[in-house]
Design a protein around this motif. Sequence first.
Motif, short mmCIF file in Angstrom:
data_model
loop_
_atom_site.label_atom_id
_atom_site.label_comp_id
_atom_site.label_asym_id
_atom_site.label_seq_id
_atom_site.Cartn_x
_atom_site.Cartn_y
_atom_site.Cartn_z
N ALA A 181 0.83 -1.21 0.00
CA ALA A 181 0.00 0.00 0.00
C ALA A 181 0.86 1.26 0.00
O ALA A 181 0.53 2.25 -0.66
N LYS A 182 1.97 1.22 0.71
CA LYS A 182 2.88 2.36 0.75
C LYS A 182 3.51 2.60 -0.63
O LYS A 182 3.71 3.74 -1.04
N ILE A 183 3.84 1.52 -1.32
CA ILE A 183 4.40 1.63 -2.66
C ILE A 183 3.40 2.32 -3.59
O ILE A 183 3.74 3.24 -4.33
N TYR A 184 2.18 1.88 -3.54
CA TYR A 184 1.11 2.45 -4.37
C TYR A 184 0.91 3.93 -4.04
O TYR A 184 0.82 4.78 -4.93
N LYS A 185 0.89 4.24 -2.75
CA LYS A 185 0.66 5.62 -2.31
C LYS A 185 1.81 6.54 -2.73
O LYS A 185 1.60 7.73 -2.96
N ALA A 186 3.02 6.00 -2.83
CA ALA A 186 4.18 6.81 -3.17
C ALA A 186 4.29 7.10 -4.66
O ALA A 186 5.18 7.84 -5.09
N GLY A 187 3.39 6.53 -5.47
CA GLY A 187 3.39 6.85 -6.89
C GLY A 187 3.95 5.78 -7.79
O GLY A 187 4.49 6.07 -8.86
N TYR A 188 3.78 4.54 -7.38
CA TYR A 188 4.25 3.41 -8.19
C TYR A 188 3.13 2.39 -8.37
O TYR A 188 2.23 2.28 -7.53
N LEU A 189 3.24 1.63 -9.43
CA LEU A 189 2.37 0.49 -9.62
C LEU A 189 3.13 -0.76 -9.18
O LEU A 189 4.15 -1.11 -9.79
N PRO A 190 2.69 -1.44 -8.12
CA PRO A 190 3.38 -2.66 -7.69
C PRO A 190 3.37 -3.70 -8.81
O PRO A 190 2.32 -3.95 -9.43
N VAL A 191 4.53 -4.27 -9.10
CA VAL A 191 4.67 -5.24 -10.18
C VAL A 191 4.84 -6.66 -9.64
O VAL A 191 4.22 -7.60 -10.15
N ALA A 192 5.66 -6.83 -8.62
CA ALA A 192 5.91 -8.16 -8.06
C ALA A 192 6.38 -8.04 -6.62
O ALA A 192 7.03 -7.05 -6.24
#
Length: 265
Positions: A181-192
């Motif tokens: 969720a933090k990755i998504y919030k920081a402006g990235y699309l989680p890939v793996a």
Amino acid sequence: MSNENKTIYDFELNLIYDFFSTMQRQGPGSPEVTLKALGFIDNLTGESRIADLGCGTGGQTMVLAEHAPGHITGLDIFPGFIEILNRKARQASLQDKVKGIVGSMDALPFREEELDLIWSEGAIYNIGFERGLREWRKYLKPGGYIAVSESSWFTDERPAEINDFWVDAYPEMDTLPNQVAKIYKAGYLPVATFILPENCWTEHYFVPKHAAQEVFLAKYAGNKAAEEFSAYQAAEEKLYDKYKEFYGYVFFIAKKTEPFPGKAE
């Protein structure tokens, strides 16, 4: 001698350097895991720019240099680690492809949108997972990737002994869903996302650390601070063996998106 209330940040930098300088890796990982994570990156060419932040002595940096197209810059705060990395590059005749530089994670020497890939194995904790994700994003080109391994909880609840150890050592450590969720919030699309196997700790980290410990204690015989640092490292290994079902290192691979998929602060 008690290390009950100490974290790695309480020890002198020269002790940390001397302990880990003889090791191929300064944290859990393996060449196989580095290559597995690299397999999720699909935009690299011979012109790509890659930064390995907190590269240490370059164990994973050299794996990237041997298998990823593009130019790699390894960055670490310890000049001795960088000397070792650059020596490895010369010995492998890869000095034109990989270069180590001394620098800090919180003051990167790159231009905005210069990088195609930011890599960091077991090192983003030095600046903090969320802070690193946010601050490093601007250096990535649109569609660029970030790949980091980070200590994470596997369960919402865990025994007090291991919980208290990590709360003292790294209070930002979080569960896998919260990390994503933090990755998504920081402006990235989680890939793996995948958990590092146990041999990344045992075979590739603890076993080499035993040898490093012998050299370290011989060099600093009678030095209380060195003995305490060595004891801290041994305690970490015992805790992992006892509580490994509750936590471990996780690789997160994500792609910079425009605009933000979530709300970054």
